[in-house]
Design a protein around this motif. Structure first.
Motif, short mmCIF file in Angstrom:
data_model
loop_
_atom_site.label_atom_id
_atom_site.label_comp_id
_atom_site.label_asym_id
_atom_site.label_seq_id
_atom_site.Cartn_x
_atom_site.Cartn_y
_atom_site.Cartn_z
N GLY A 101 -14.45 19.87 -24.62
CA GLY A 101 -15.14 18.74 -24.00
C GLY A 101 -14.98 18.66 -22.50
O GLY A 101 -15.74 17.93 -21.83
N PHE A 216 -9.64 6.61 -23.85
CA PHE A 216 -10.45 7.34 -24.82
C PHE A 216 -9.53 8.16 -25.72
O PHE A 216 -8.54 8.73 -25.26
CB PHE A 216 -11.45 8.25 -24.11
CG PHE A 216 -12.55 7.51 -23.41
CD1 PHE A 216 -13.73 7.21 -24.07
CD2 PHE A 216 -12.40 7.09 -22.10
CE1 PHE A 216 -14.75 6.51 -23.44
CE2 PHE A 216 -13.41 6.39 -21.45
CZ PHE A 216 -14.59 6.10 -22.13
N SER A 218 -10.14 11.05 -27.17
CA SER A 218 -10.29 12.49 -27.07
C SER A 218 -11.19 12.82 -25.89
O SER A 218 -11.97 11.97 -25.42
CB SER A 218 -10.89 13.08 -28.35
OG SER A 218 -12.26 12.74 -28.44
N PRO A 220 -13.80 15.05 -25.96
CA PRO A 220 -15.22 15.01 -26.35
C PRO A 220 -15.80 13.60 -26.33
O PRO A 220 -16.96 13.41 -25.93
CB PRO A 220 -15.21 15.60 -27.76
CG PRO A 220 -14.06 16.56 -27.74
CD PRO A 220 -13.01 15.85 -26.93
N GLU A 221 -15.00 12.60 -26.76
CA GLU A 221 -15.51 11.23 -26.74
C GLU A 221 -15.68 10.71 -25.31
O GLU A 221 -16.60 9.94 -25.03
CB GLU A 221 -14.60 10.33 -27.56
CG GLU A 221 -14.66 10.62 -29.05
CD GLU A 221 -13.80 9.70 -29.89
OE1 GLU A 221 -14.08 8.50 -29.92
OE2 GLU A 221 -12.85 10.19 -30.53
N ASP A 224 -18.85 12.29 -24.11
CA ASP A 224 -20.00 11.56 -24.68
C ASP A 224 -20.30 10.32 -23.84
O ASP A 224 -21.46 10.01 -23.55
CB ASP A 224 -19.69 11.12 -26.11
CG ASP A 224 -19.71 12.27 -27.11
OD1 ASP A 224 -20.24 13.34 -26.77
OD2 ASP A 224 -19.16 12.08 -28.22
N PHE A 225 -19.25 9.60 -23.49
CA PHE A 225 -19.41 8.38 -22.70
C PHE A 225 -20.04 8.68 -21.35
O PHE A 225 -20.97 7.99 -20.91
CB PHE A 225 -18.04 7.72 -22.51
CG PHE A 225 -18.03 6.63 -21.47
CD1 PHE A 225 -18.59 5.39 -21.73
CD2 PHE A 225 -17.44 6.84 -20.23
CE1 PHE A 225 -18.58 4.39 -20.78
CE2 PHE A 225 -17.43 5.84 -19.27
CZ PHE A 225 -18.00 4.62 -19.54
N GLY A 229 -22.91 7.04 -22.87
CA GLY A 229 -22.31 6.03 -23.70
C GLY A 229 -22.10 4.66 -23.09
O GLY A 229 -22.36 4.41 -21.92
N HIS A 231 -18.93 1.48 -23.48
CA HIS A 231 -17.56 1.27 -23.95
C HIS A 231 -17.25 -0.21 -23.95
O HIS A 231 -17.57 -0.92 -22.99
CB HIS A 231 -16.57 2.00 -23.05
CG HIS A 231 -15.18 2.03 -23.61
ND1 HIS A 231 -14.76 2.95 -24.54
CD2 HIS A 231 -14.13 1.22 -23.38
CE1 HIS A 231 -13.51 2.72 -24.86
NE2 HIS A 231 -13.10 1.67 -24.17
#
Length: 232
Positions: A101, A216, A218, A220-221, A224-225, A229, A231
Motif C-alpha cells: 500500500g 488507520f 493498515s 492499504p486502508e 484508500d483514504f 475516502g 474518515h
C-alpha cells in the motif's frame, strides 16, 4: 461528521514521511537484530519493545537500554560500535520489503501535488539508497532528513522541524505520516497534523495517547483514504 480527504488535506503542501514501518515492512527484522545485539551485551529486553523505541536514533536507543540495565549510559564511540553490530545483524537476517500500500500512498500524494520529504531515524546508507530503487521519483534529491542530520532524534520535534525547513513550509501546510508512537509525538510537537498507521503490533491506544489526529489500521486502508475516502 465524516471528514473527506479533500477537507483534511486542504492547504497541505508537504507530507513528512517516516521510513521503517511506513515505506518498508522491515521492523520485524530490526527488532530481531536489536534483541540479538543487546542480549550479547547482557541487556535483557523483549523483541516487541523495540517497536516503542522506533524513531529514536540508534545511539539514543542503546544509551537508554544501557541506563536501564546497568545504571549508566555508553560513550558515543561505543554506541556507534554497537549500532554497527546491530546493522550487520539486520543485513544478515532481514531485508527491505516494501510495505503493501505504500506505493499507492505515495502516488496519491503526488497526484494531489503534495511534495514528499523523508524523515527517518535511520542513518544506514543502504536502507536510504533502496528508496530510489523501490520508489523511483517519489522523493526529490535532498528531500530527506536522517539521523545524521539532527542532534536530537524523535520523539524530539527536531527531525520534523528540519523537514519543514527543507520544504520551506509552515507546520499548518504539512502532514506527518508515522507508524510509531514516538514519531507521532515528534510530529505533534512540531505542530503538524499527524496520521498514524498501525503497521506493527503496537495497540491503537498508544497512538491515541500520543494524540494522533487520525489512526488507520493498515497502509492499504490509508491509501484508500488518500485516493477517495472519508474518515469519521
Amino acid at each position: 461528521m465524516d471528514k473527506t480527504v479533500d477537507e483534511i488535506l486542504e492547504g497541505k503542501r508537504v507530507a513528512l514521511i517516516d521510513m521503517d514501518g511506513v515505506l518498508y515492512d522491515s521492523m520485524k527484522y530490526h527488532t530481531l537484530a536489536w534483541q540479538r545485539m543487546m542480549a550479547e551485551q547482557g541487556v535483557e529486553c523483549d523483541r516487541d519493545e523495540f517497536y516503542l523505541y522506533e524513531g529514536m536514533t540508534g545511539l539514543a536507543t542503546i544509551d537508554l537500554l544501557f541506563r536501564r540495565a546497568f545504571g549508566h549510559g555508553v560513550t558515543p564511540e561505543r554506541a556507534k560500535e554497537l549500532y554497527a553490530v546491530k546493522s550487520r545483524y539486520f543485513k544478515e537476517i532481514g531485508w527491505n520489503e516494501p510495505m503493501p500500500g505504500a506505493d499507492r500512498m505515495l502516488r496519491a500524494l503526488e497526484a494531489r501535488g503534495i511534495r514528499r520529504v523523508l524523515v527517518t531515524g535511520s542513518s544506514q546508507t543502504t536502507l536510504l539508497d533502496n528508496i530510489n530503487r523501490d520508489y523511483p521519483g517519489a522523493f526529490l534529491p535532498g528531500d530527506r532528513v536522517t539521523a545524521a542530520d539532527v542532534v536530537h532524534g524523535k520523539p524530539d520535534p527536531e527531525p520534523y522541524l528540519k523537514g519543514l525547513e527543507i520544504a520551506g513550509v509552515s507546520p499548518e501546510e504539512a502532514v506527518v505520516i508515522e507508524n510509531a508512537p514516538l514519531g507521532v509525538r515528534a510530529g505533534k510537537a512540531a505542530g503538524v497534523f499527524t496520521f498514524a498507521v498501525t503497521t506493527g503490533p503496537i495497540p491503537r491506544e498508544e497512538f491515541v495517547r500520543e494524540n494522533a489526529d487520525i489512526i488507520f489500521p493498515s497502509m492499504p486502508e490509508f491509501a484508500d483514504f488518500l485516493e477517495r475516502g472519508t474518515h469519521n
